[in-house]
Design a protein around this motif. Structure first.
Motif, PDB file in Angstrom:
ATOM      1  N   GLU A 133       0.830  -1.207   0.000  1.00 46.72           N
ATOM      2  CA  GLU A 133       0.000   0.000   0.000  1.00 46.72           C
ATOM      3  C   GLU A 133       0.864   1.257   0.000  1.00 46.72           C
ATOM      4  O   GLU A 133       0.545   2.247  -0.692  1.00 46.72           O
ATOM      5  CB  GLU A 133      -0.926  -0.012   1.218  1.00 46.72           C
ATOM      6  CG  GLU A 133      -1.984  -1.104   1.173  1.00 46.72           C
ATOM      7  CD  GLU A 133      -2.837  -1.115   2.439  1.00 46.72           C
ATOM      8  OE1 GLU A 133      -2.576  -0.272   3.324  1.00 46.72           O
ATOM      9  OE2 GLU A 133      -3.752  -1.944   2.521  1.00 46.72           O
ATOM     10  N   ILE A 134       1.957   1.248   0.755  1.00 45.43           N
ATOM     11  CA  ILE A 134       2.858   2.412   0.788  1.00 45.43           C
ATOM     12  C   ILE A 134       3.472   2.630  -0.587  1.00 45.43           C
ATOM     13  O   ILE A 134       3.573   3.772  -1.075  1.00 45.43           O
ATOM     14  CB  ILE A 134       3.946   2.215   1.857  1.00 45.43           C
ATOM     15  CG1 ILE A 134       3.310   2.234   3.263  1.00 45.43           C
ATOM     16  CG2 ILE A 134       5.011   3.299   1.750  1.00 45.43           C
ATOM     17  CD1 ILE A 134       4.282   1.917   4.376  1.00 45.43           C
ATOM     18  N   GLN A 145       3.085   5.959  -2.905  1.00 46.41           N
ATOM     19  CA  GLN A 145       4.246   6.726  -3.374  1.00 46.41           C
ATOM     20  C   GLN A 145       4.247   6.851  -4.886  1.00 46.41           C
ATOM     21  O   GLN A 145       4.614   7.911  -5.430  1.00 46.41           O
ATOM     22  CB  GLN A 145       5.529   6.057  -2.891  1.00 46.41           C
ATOM     23  CG  GLN A 145       5.754   6.179  -1.384  1.00 46.41           C
ATOM     24  CD  GLN A 145       6.977   5.435  -0.918  1.00 46.41           C
ATOM     25  OE1 GLN A 145       7.543   4.618  -1.661  1.00 46.41           O
ATOM     26  NE2 GLN A 145       7.408   5.697   0.323  1.00 46.41           N
TER      27      GLN A 145
END
Length: 392
Positions: free
Chosen positions: A248-249, A253
């Motif tokens: 998810e990060i 990004q």
């Protein structure tokens, strides 16, 4: 019994049966009456006073069982004892003032008789007479045994036989489960079964001990394996959560990298945005409330009837608000200013009136109104000359 009080019992309410005090010429009292007059009810009330109200009673139709009350005055040992019996579960026997009385007071007077024995001895009806005749013929029952003992010269045999029968029934009774013999047989059978179950051979005992030790070792190993598996599952679940969060990060990004670079925001930008959003929500709520109020007022306005006089007054007030002086100044502001200054003007007028009255008194004398005082031409000329001198 001197008196029976049917206070709240059956169909009776505050009914008193007065039999009078005991005397040498008064041994038996006969109570008679028509059918359904209450003779049996009165005797039932007397039994309930002596032995207590049953939990299920046929006489609780006018009053609830908890509200029923019967009383009596009893002569015993040369003194009169007044008692009351209620439907309470505890301390149902009281004196006339409501204080609890021990049941032993009545038990001592009854000499061991229970309710059934007392009813058979002191209540006679068709069924009791027939049953008593049969018991007399068979020399059974209390009455039959007493008569049989009286005719045979064996006084007290009834009490002895009753005690013996009670003792025999207590030891053994056919189909009885609570007798002494039945309880003993049950206890003996339980002991035999327990002894049979507890009998164990030495070899069988050794095998059981060995199996117990092996089972204990297997249990310890199973617990250790279970703990290890539980830890492995926890670690695996944590690793999966970490991978999911990392994915998810990375996606966030990537989306952020594709977005255009915007201006640098001040440090309090987030707080200001949040405050602005809260104000927006509050404004929308106020707008919704105002819209609802407008709709409500419009509905109320639609239901109002036209007031011709009020409309005329409104038109006049509107015209008055637009009225102007010749110089173009609005009328109402000047009127409002004058109204605010009218108090001071009145005070000035009062002061000048007082000064004029004082001058008139100095000029014309006491009691002459100021409006009637007139100066001569010479005086007026002197005053003008003095005023001009002051101006020069």
């Amino acid at each position: 019994m001197r008196q029976l009080d049917l206070i709240r019992y059956g169909k009776f309410h505050e009914q008193v049966l007065d039999f009078g005090p005991a005397g040498r010429d008064r041994d038996v009292t006969v109570v008679f009456g028509e059918n359904e007059a209450g003779k049996s009810t009165a005797f039932s009330a007397w039994l309930d006073l002596l032995f207590g109200l049953p939990m299920q009673t046929a006489h609780a139709f006018r009053f609830d069982r908890k509200d029923m009350m019967v009383g009596a005055t009893i002569e015993a040992g040369g003194e009169a004892l007044t008692l009351r019996r209620t439907g309470k579960r505890q301390e149902s026997l009281t004196d006339e003032n409501g204080r609890a009385v021990a049941e032993g007071r009545l038990t001592a007077l009854l000499h061991g008789l229970d309710r059934d024995s007392y009813a058979k001895r002191f209540s006679l009806n068709d069924a009791v007479l027939r049953e008593g005749g049969e018991e007399i013929a068979r020399a059974e029952g209390d009455l039959g045994r007493l008569l049989h003992a009286g005719t045979s010269g064996l006084s007290g045999i009834s009490d002895v036989m009753a005690a013996v029968e009670a003792e025999v029934d207590g030891f053994h009774k056919k189909s009885g489960r609570a007798t002494t013999l039945a309880k003993a047989r049950t206890a003996l059978r339980d002991l035999e079964e327990a002894a049979q179950a507890a009998r164990l051979e030495p070899r069988r005992f050794a095998d059981l001990r060995k199996a117990q030790a092996e089972a204990a070792r297997d249990l310890t190993a199973a617990k250790a394996a279970c703990d290890a598996a539980r830890r492995a599952v926890i670690l695996r679940e944590a690793a999966e959560r970490r991978r999911s969060i990392a994915a998810e990060i990375a996606q966030a990004q990537a989306r952020l990298a594709q977005a255009p670079a915007g201006p640098d925001l001040p440090e309090d930008a987030v707080g200001r945005v949040v405050a602005a959003d809260e104000r927006r929500i509050a404004a929308e709520q106020r707008r919704a409330e105002a819209s609802a109020q407008i709709a409500r007022l419009e509905r109320d306005l639609a239901t109002l009837e036209s007031d011709a006089a009020g409309l005329r007054v409104g038109a006049a007030l509107a015209a008055l608000e637009e009225a102007r002086f010749d110089d173009g100044e609005l009328l109402l502001p000047r009127v409002q200013t004058a109204a605010a200054d009218i108090g001071r003007r009145r005070a000035d007028a009062t002061r000048l009136t007082a000064q004029a009255a004082a001058l008139a008194e100095r000029i014309a004398g006491r009691g002459v109104p100021a409006e009637e005082v007139a100066l001569s031409s010479a005086h007026r000329g002197d005053l003008r000359a003095a005023a001009q001198a002051v101006r020069d």
